[in-house]
Design a protein around this motif. Sequence first.
Motif: not given
Length: 155
Positions: A7, A10, A14, A18, A39, A41, A46, A48, A64, A67, A147
């Motif tokens: 991840c 984030c 978070e 996630a 993933a 953020k 997200w 992914v 958000t 997921l 995004t």
Amino acid sequence: MGLTILCAGCSSDERTLAESEIRQALEKRARADPWTVSAVKGREYWSVTLDGPGLSAVTLKAPTGRLAEVIEAALAGPSQAASLGSNAFASATAHTKTARHDCAHCRRSFAVTYDESPNEPEVDAPVACPHCWKINQVTIAESAAVTLDYRTEIV
């Protein structure tokens, strides 16, 4: 076998949430086969990327808090992913689009590249001209705008 989750972008809270959602979505599959999930953020979504048996670098965009739902739908197939509507976009049904534009300031050409899904709504997004760096407004897919997953290139 195992599940590796990476991840980025984030907070630790978070990240915990996630990772929990990703584990929920892949719990049964990860027992039998190795999976890697990356993933990242964004502002409201997200991004992914899934790697596992039968899937190589499949990228999804999930709002958000959704997921698990988006991952499960994508693994169930394109028709299930499409049923999630415009708030979730799976690259399994997306294609890359490159559109040419002329800068409103210096009049030189540049291209904007992004992924879009079929029937996805379009919105205006700010884009810096790669020649003069002044901001232009161009129309791109909603998921790319939200995004900030688009790029400009000199043509």
